[in-house]
Design an enzyme around this catalytic site. Structure first.
Site, PDB file in Angstrom:
ATOM      1  N   ARG A  51      44.850  31.817  52.226  1.00  0.00           N
ATOM      2  CA  ARG A  51      45.273  33.221  52.363  1.00  0.00           C
ATOM      3  C   ARG A  51      44.070  34.157  52.288  1.00  0.00           C
ATOM      4  O   ARG A  51      43.985  35.137  53.021  1.00  0.00           O
ATOM      5  CB  ARG A  51      46.314  33.569  51.288  1.00  0.00           C
ATOM      6  CG  ARG A  51      46.949  34.938  51.500  1.00  0.00           C
ATOM      7  CD  ARG A  51      48.118  35.186  50.561  1.00  0.00           C
ATOM      8  NE  ARG A  51      47.713  35.218  49.167  1.00  0.00           N
ATOM      9  CZ  ARG A  51      48.563  35.342  48.143  1.00  0.00           C
ATOM     10  NH1 ARG A  51      49.866  35.449  48.372  1.00  0.00           N
ATOM     11  NH2 ARG A  51      48.126  35.366  46.903  1.00  0.00           N
ATOM     12  N   ARG A 104      29.684  47.970  59.727  1.00  0.00           N
ATOM     13  CA  ARG A 104      28.475  47.378  60.323  1.00  0.00           C
ATOM     14  C   ARG A 104      27.240  47.650  59.475  1.00  0.00           C
ATOM     15  O   ARG A 104      26.223  46.993  59.612  1.00  0.00           O
ATOM     16  CB  ARG A 104      28.260  47.922  61.737  1.00  0.00           C
ATOM     17  CG  ARG A 104      29.259  47.363  62.739  1.00  0.00           C
ATOM     18  CD  ARG A 104      29.082  47.959  64.097  1.00  0.00           C
ATOM     19  NE  ARG A 104      29.288  49.410  64.080  1.00  0.00           N
ATOM     20  CZ  ARG A 104      29.359  50.178  65.158  1.00  0.00           C
ATOM     21  NH1 ARG A 104      29.230  49.650  66.352  1.00  0.00           N
ATOM     22  NH2 ARG A 104      29.559  51.477  65.051  1.00  0.00           N
ATOM     23  N   LYS A 150      45.797  40.665  51.812  1.00  0.00           N
ATOM     24  CA  LYS A 150      45.683  40.939  50.376  1.00  0.00           C
ATOM     25  C   LYS A 150      44.363  41.678  50.159  1.00  0.00           C
ATOM     26  O   LYS A 150      43.346  41.099  49.804  1.00  0.00           O
ATOM     27  CB  LYS A 150      45.758  39.628  49.584  1.00  0.00           C
ATOM     28  CG  LYS A 150      46.103  39.856  48.131  1.00  0.00           C
ATOM     29  CD  LYS A 150      46.617  38.603  47.506  1.00  0.00           C
ATOM     30  CE  LYS A 150      46.656  38.732  45.994  1.00  0.00           C
ATOM     31  NZ  LYS A 150      47.442  39.851  45.494  1.00  0.00           N
ATOM     32  N   GLU A 185      59.392  44.454  48.177  1.00  0.00           N
ATOM     33  CA  GLU A 185      58.832  43.646  47.085  1.00  0.00           C
ATOM     34  C   GLU A 185      58.529  44.573  45.919  1.00  0.00           C
ATOM     35  O   GLU A 185      58.788  45.772  45.999  1.00  0.00           O
ATOM     36  CB  GLU A 185      57.567  42.909  47.543  1.00  0.00           C
ATOM     37  CG  GLU A 185      56.435  43.833  47.974  1.00  0.00           C
ATOM     38  CD  GLU A 185      55.167  43.093  48.403  1.00  0.00           C
ATOM     39  OE1 GLU A 185      54.979  41.929  48.017  1.00  0.00           O
ATOM     40  OE2 GLU A 185      54.354  43.701  49.119  1.00  0.00           O
TER      41      GLU A 185
HETATM   42  N1  PMP Z   1      53.344  41.020  46.290  1.00  0.00           N
HETATM   43  C1  PMP Z   1      52.235  41.688  45.931  1.00  0.00           C
HETATM   44  C2  PMP Z   1      52.053  43.069  46.409  1.00  0.00           C
HETATM   45  C3  PMP Z   1      51.274  41.063  45.123  1.00  0.00           C
HETATM   46  O1  PMP Z   1      50.171  41.716  44.760  1.00  0.00           O
HETATM   47  C4  PMP Z   1      51.513  39.748  44.657  1.00  0.00           C
HETATM   48  C5  PMP Z   1      50.524  39.092  43.736  1.00  0.00           C
HETATM   49  N2  PMP Z   1      49.500  38.450  44.436  1.00  0.00           N
HETATM   50  C6  PMP Z   1      52.677  39.090  45.064  1.00  0.00           C
HETATM   51  C7  PMP Z   1      53.575  39.764  45.879  1.00  0.00           C
HETATM   52  C8  PMP Z   1      52.955  37.679  44.655  1.00  0.00           C
HETATM   53  O2  PMP Z   1      52.120  36.792  45.341  1.00  0.00           O
HETATM   54  P1  PMP Z   1      51.623  35.418  44.708  1.00  0.00           P
HETATM   55  O3  PMP Z   1      52.849  34.646  44.367  1.00  0.00           O
HETATM   56  O4  PMP Z   1      50.819  34.785  45.773  1.00  0.00           O
HETATM   57  O5  PMP Z   1      50.831  35.766  43.510  1.00  0.00           O
END
Ligand code: PMP
Length: 295
Positions: A51, A104, A150, A185
């Site tokens: 990732r 850059r 991320k 989320e």
């Molecule tokens: N959503 C967000 C916005 C996050 O920051 C995280 C933490 N990484 C997650 C979901 C959960 O992802 P993971 O299970 O890969 O930690």
């Protein structure tokens, strides 16, 4: 002594630093991962690296280490700190440049690996469940800044967290909706409900991170013979759900007792949530990349 990996060197934590001209600092230009260590093993290390490199690829940031070298660096940093149970923060930023945002100008990306410990929520919340609220700040639209990257740009999530904090200590997390009002989320976790025995989580295309814990839980549910769906959820769906829980590397699998003042289901954690929590714990104890000789 706590040691932090900075650009190839393990340095004492107090001396670990990056330039104020680093575009990670100036513009949030970079990517990161949060990874857990359980029982001397790094859980889902390769999935996290995958990732990380995907996020970097999308923002056209060339990580100066191969995936194998990064894997080694992560293992070495955990070992150097003698951590058996902990949390790794792996950050790759665009690196130092000038005051303009043009990437850059940044010739050398910065790589930092911190291995430490973490406890996100007190143990009792894993028994009683969290109280969460939906907040006004909407999740970034994927067409502007895709939340599947991320990135170091967490202000969207931080604004939502502040809105939850404004309720005081009685609220533990914020649920973020998309521009159409669908549940996406939480600020650092994915969300699931159980409705009539079916496990449902929002699809990533509306702007949820493809959580590693989310994927693990989906896999576990399928092993249990539970039907899993990725579909759009409204706040109504959450309020009338039989069970609700959040997943994340830091939070693990944590039950939700209340959403916007509505109690969820009859018992917390619910049956399927409990079983998933149990199986998740077992998995974390037995799987992962060993850090020390002899596992
Ligand atoms: N959503 C967000 C916005 C996050 O920051 C995280 C933490 N990484 C997650 C979901 C959960 O992802 P993971 O299970 O890969 O930690």
């Amino acid at each position: 002594m706590k040691l932090v990996y900075v650009n190839g060197n393990l340095v004492p934590a107090e001396e670990a630093s990056v330039s104020v001209f680093d575009h990670g600092f100036l513009y949030g230009d970079g990517v990161f991962e949060g990874i857990r260590v359980y029982n001397g093993r790094i859980f889902k290390l390769d999935e996290h690296l995958e990732r990380l490199y995907d996020s970097a690829h999308v923002i056209m940031l060339r990580i100066p280490l191969s995936k194998e070298e990064m894997r080694r660096a992560v293992i070495d940093t955990v070992r150097a700190n003698g951590i058996r149970d902990g949390y790794i923060r792996l950050v790759v930023s665009r690196g130092p440049g000038d005051l303009g945002l043009d990437p850059r100008k940044c010739s050398k990306p910065t790589v930092v690996i911190i291995a430490d410990t973490i406890q996100l929520y007190p143990e009792e919340l894993y028994e009683k469940g969290l109280k969460v609220v939906t907040v006004p700040t909407r999740r970034n639209i994927p067409e502007a800044l895709n939340p599947r990257i991320k990135s170091l740009n967490y202000l969207n999530n931080i604004l939502a967290k502040i809105e939850a904090n404004n309720f005081g200590d009685v609220v533990h997390e914020a649920i973020m909706l998309d521009v159409n009002g669908y549940v996406v989320e939480c600020t650092g976790d994915n969300i699931f409900i159980v409705d009539n025995g079916i496990l449902i989580t929002p699809p990533t295309y509306i702007g949820a991170l493809e959580g590693i814990t989310r994927n693990t839980v989906i896999e576990l549910a399928k092993e249990m013979g539970v039907r899993v769906e990725e579909s759009l959820l409204t706040r109504y769906n959450l309020y009338v759900a039989d069970e609700c829980f959040l997943t994340g590397t830091a939070a693990e699998v944590v039950p939700v007792a209340e959403v916007d003042g509505r109690k969820i289901g009859n018992e917390v954690p619910g049956k399927i949530t409990s079983e998933l929590m149990k199986r998740f714990r077992e998995k974390t104890m037995t799987e992962g990349v060993p850090v020390y000789e002899g596992g």
